[in-house]
Design an enzyme around this catalytic site. Structure first.
Site, mmCIF file in Angstrom:
data_model
loop_
_atom_site.group_PDB
_atom_site.id
_atom_site.type_symbol
_atom_site.label_atom_id
_atom_site.label_comp_id
_atom_site.label_asym_id
_atom_site.label_seq_id
_atom_site.Cartn_x
_atom_site.Cartn_y
_atom_site.Cartn_z
ATOM 1 N N CYS A 214 7.338 28.049 1.887
ATOM 2 C CA CYS A 214 6.443 29.212 1.984
ATOM 3 C C CYS A 214 7.064 30.509 1.498
ATOM 4 C CB CYS A 214 5.959 29.383 3.419
ATOM 5 S SG CYS A 214 7.187 30.149 4.514
ATOM 6 N N CYS B 100 6.804 29.186 8.659
ATOM 7 C CA CYS B 100 5.889 28.039 8.479
ATOM 8 C C CYS B 100 6.308 26.811 9.279
ATOM 9 C CB CYS B 100 5.755 27.675 6.999
ATOM 10 S SG CYS B 100 7.199 26.828 6.315
ATOM 11 N N ASP C 249 25.460 31.229 -20.066
ATOM 12 C CA ASP C 249 25.421 32.422 -19.210
ATOM 13 C C ASP C 249 26.554 32.331 -18.193
ATOM 14 O OD1 ASP C 249 24.861 34.268 -17.196
ATOM 15 O OD2 ASP C 249 22.700 33.960 -17.274
#
Length: 412
Positions: A204, A220, A338
């Protein structure tokens, strides 16, 4: 293949033969094992080849950000107690490499297959596995898979309704969320040192609560399931509450966790924990990882660490200060280009160690170490770094392609 019927069509047999020929030519040319190029050629000739090769095997798939290759080796050793095993032991873990590995196992009963996280759903569709082991998910190769929750969602959707028994780490919320779509899950409390990729609820988006070893979402109700297997110190606890000692030649807590998950997988196939764990002792090194090699009259221990979670586990097993440490980082295609993940690694854990820095991205690493207040020297190459190290065993930590470079240099 196991059994009497030969599942390979003439086209499939041609594809296997051609793939093996191309792989052999690649090896002869000194371009590595040839398994990937061989598999690519075979799949071009018969796109259904992976499914055909898997159809008479009891297949186990192993996927995770860290520990796939080692766990695959441990499971393969354990299952050899019950029959011949074919496995992609060298870590070629995308469909071409997997196809190549299975093509070499004509008499096998079990296929124990390491799978790259992004390919898990597709490989599971092709191979109809009996068991899938899910160990952990964390950030890795940021240019390729920056969002760990998207990977978890890919697993969740790809494994929904799967007939496989899923053996999953209940201490990693992303893994739990991914595995929860499967009807048949065995939960293993394997632990999780690195928690920085699971502070928000994957279900959630709420903030995850983490009291002690537990976790739950206050918004949740998504929470850690009750494990039936657990790592407890140097023992694996089985579903009956029996504690089985772990004796490994591989170092560190992470490998004990890998052994706990492997014992749970072996039990799915009827191999008891005692037998499985005893067999795992045979594994000394995995594709060069943890090997101690002689180089320039010194002992170097080679350690692979590809991402922040891996570096954290590796720092926990190196010799205490003042053991010298050589760090090598590249940013080639297989590493992810990266390097911003370096800022997520806690290099203050190396305080007191003399540090020597090499690799393509040694200057990126040097800046990071400077900010972490570490004493280090930037070196041209491994030879110079080793010659500058004080006496004693040297811990050498490298990411993926840097590790391959090191193995070539030391002849490992």
């Amino acid at each position: 293949m196991a059994g009497n019927s030969d599942p390979l069509t003439p086209r499939a047999k041609l594809a296997v033969t051609a793939g093996k020929a191309v792989a052999a030519a690649s090896r002869a040319a000194g371009r590595g094992s040839g398994s990937v190029i061989g598999g690519r050629v075979a799949l071009k000739l018969d796109p259904a080849l992976l499914a055909r090769l898997a159809q008479n095997l009891d297949v186990v798939l192993v996927s995770a950000t860290n520990g796939k290759t080692t766990t695959t080796r441990l499971i393969a050793e354990a299952l050899r107690a019950a029959g011949p095993v074919v496995s992609n032991a060298l870590g070629a873990n995308m469909p071409a490499g997997i196809t190549s590995a299975l093509a070499g196992g004509s008499d096998a009963k079990f296929g124990v297959i390491e799978v790259d996280e992004k390919y898990l759903a597709g490989v599971a569709r092709d191979t109809a596995p009996k068991c899938i082991a899910l160990l952990n998910l964390s950030r890795d190769q940021l240019d390729r898979a920056a969002e760990t929750r998207m990977l978890a969602e890919n697993w969740r959707e790809g494994l929904a309704g799967s007939k496989a028994v899923v053996v999953a780490n209940c201490d990693d919320p992303l893994v739990v969320w991914a595995a929860s779509s499967s009807p048949n899950v065995i939960w293993v409390a394997a632990g999780q040192m690195w928690k920085d990729d699971a502070w928000s609820c994957p279900s959630c988006g709420g903030v995850m609560q983490r009291p002690g070893d537990d976790w739950f979402c206050g918004e949740c109700g998504f929470r850690r399931p009750q494990p039936s297997w657990a790592l407890s110190g140097d023992h694996v606890l089985d579903p009956h509450g029996s504690a089985w000692p772990i004796h490994l030649q591989l170092p560190g807590r992470a490998n004990k966790a890998n052994a706990a998950s492997s014992a749970a997988v072996a039990a799915v196939f009827g191999v008891p924990p005692q037998v499985a764990l005893e067999r795992m002792y045979q594994v000394q090194a995995v594709a060069g990882r943890y090997d101690v090699v002689q180089f320039l009259n010194r002992d170097l221990r080679l350690l692979l660490a590809k991402n922040p979670a891996g570096w954290l586990e590796t720092f926990s097993l190196i010799d205490p200060p003042p053991a010298p440490v050589i760090l090598s980082v590249n940013a080639r295609g297989a590493d992810g280009t990266d390097t911003s993940w370096l800022w997520d690694v806690d290099y203050t854990r190396l305080t007191g160690h003399p540090i020597f820095v090499i690799g393509d991205r040694k200057l990126d690493l040097a800046v990071r170490l400077e900010v972490a207040n570490q004493h280090f020297q930037v070196c041209e190459d491994l030879d110079q770094a080793v010659q500058l190290c004080p006496p004693g065993r040297i811990e050498v930590i490298a990411n993926y392609t840097a590790f391959q470079d090191l193995r070539r240099r030391v002849g490992n």
